[in-house]
Design an enzyme around this catalytic site. Structure first.
Site, PDB file in Angstrom:
ATOM      1  CE  LYS A 107       7.279   1.334  -4.640  1.00 22.83           C
ATOM      2  NZ  LYS A 107       7.963   2.206  -5.585  1.00 22.83           N
ATOM      3  CB  SER A 108       1.162   3.255  -8.229  1.00 21.82           C
ATOM      4  OG  SER A 108       2.238   2.613  -8.863  1.00 21.82           O
ATOM      5  CB  THR A 109       3.081  -1.597  -6.138  1.00 16.97           C
ATOM      6  OG1 THR A 109       3.909  -1.290  -7.256  1.00 16.97           O
ATOM      7  CG2 THR A 109       2.948  -3.101  -5.994  1.00 16.97           C
ATOM      8  CE1 TYR A 110       2.165  -3.666  -0.208  1.00 16.77           C
ATOM      9  CE2 TYR A 110       3.991  -2.131  -0.391  1.00 16.77           C
ATOM     10  CZ  TYR A 110       3.506  -3.381  -0.050  1.00 16.77           C
ATOM     11  OH  TYR A 110       4.356  -4.341   0.440  1.00 16.77           O
ATOM     12  CB  ALA A 111      -2.128   3.277  -4.315  1.00 22.15           C
ATOM     13  NE  ARG A 112      -1.071   1.247 -10.166  1.00 19.11           N
ATOM     14  CZ  ARG A 112      -1.014   1.551 -11.449  1.00 19.11           C
ATOM     15  NH1 ARG A 112      -1.526   0.733 -12.345  1.00 19.11           N
ATOM     16  NH2 ARG A 112      -0.433   2.661 -11.840  1.00 19.11           N
ATOM     17  CD  GLU A 133       1.909   7.752  10.012  1.00 16.08           C
ATOM     18  OE1 GLU A 133       2.012   8.216   8.864  1.00 16.08           O
ATOM     19  OE2 GLU A 133       2.673   8.071  10.936  1.00 16.08           O
ATOM     20  CD  GLN A 152       8.988   8.711  -6.016  1.00 15.29           C
ATOM     21  OE1 GLN A 152       7.935   9.194  -6.405  1.00 15.29           O
ATOM     22  NE2 GLN A 152       9.967   8.354  -6.823  1.00 15.29           N
ATOM     23  CD  GLN A 176      10.274   9.066  14.611  1.00 12.11           C
ATOM     24  OE1 GLN A 176       9.451   9.248  15.493  1.00 12.11           O
ATOM     25  NE2 GLN A 176       9.948   9.092  13.341  1.00 12.11           N
TER      26      GLN A 176
END
Length: 186
Positions: A107-112, A133, A152, A176
């Protein structure tokens, strides 16, 4: 054929239990968003994590993984140390159709924030929780919020049936539950 829409994802999840539990709408106020979106589904991260550590002093070996390389953590917020790595799992359990492959993107929220999420494709016929991961590429500690969105999933229907599904070959991560560490078939 091709990339599947929100209506297809909703139908497959409600009628065929493709995603359980399933959030039929996008939830996004006050949280990192999750749930169905236009052409995908935003998965949530659970509250159990395995954080990599150098305390054990071993080498990370995917063919002979030493559990001393990780520390277990359970909580609403996981702090991933600077330039470190953690494993987690989805809240959702997936039951993939035999003619559909899923690809997962961060997600872009975390990527940013310098948080990179990697998840390998969900093969046709796969069933189970997804091991996630999480890499903190920053020189600062980073928060990961449990029970909120983390990535996503895009669903792609094949043009023709595959010869062998993940279930047919009894894949090593089939069914799993929880966070699954690396496995090598012997």
């Amino acid at each position: 054929m091709g990339l599947k829409s929100d209506s297809w994802i909703r139908k497959m999840s409600v009628e065929k239990k493709m995603i359980v539990p399933f959030a039929e709408e996008q939830v996004g106020r006050g949280v990192v968003s999750y749930g169905v979106s236009s052409y995908g589904y935003d998965i949530r991260v659970g509250d159990e994590f395995k954080i990599f550590t150098n305390i054990g002093g071993t080498v990370v070996d995917p063919k002979n993984f030493d559990e001393k390389n990780v520390v277990d953590f359970k909580g609403d917020v996981c702090i991933v140390p600077p330039n470190s790595f953690a494993l987690a799992r989805t809240i959702e359990y997936f039951n993939m159709p035999d003619n559909v492959l899923a690809i997962c993107l961060g997600k872009s929220t975390y990527a940013r924030c310098g948080i990179i999420v990697n998840v390998t494709p969900f093969e046709p016929g796969f069933k189970g929780h997804i091991t996630i991961e999480i890499s903190n590429t920053t020189p600062l500690p980073a928060k990961i919020y449990a029970n909120e969105g983390i990535a996503q999933v895009l669903f792609i229907e094949g043009d023709e049936p595959c010869e062998v599904t993940y279930a047919d070959k009894n894949g090593k991560y089939q069914a799993q539950e929880g966070i699954t560490l690396p496995r090598i078939l012997k």
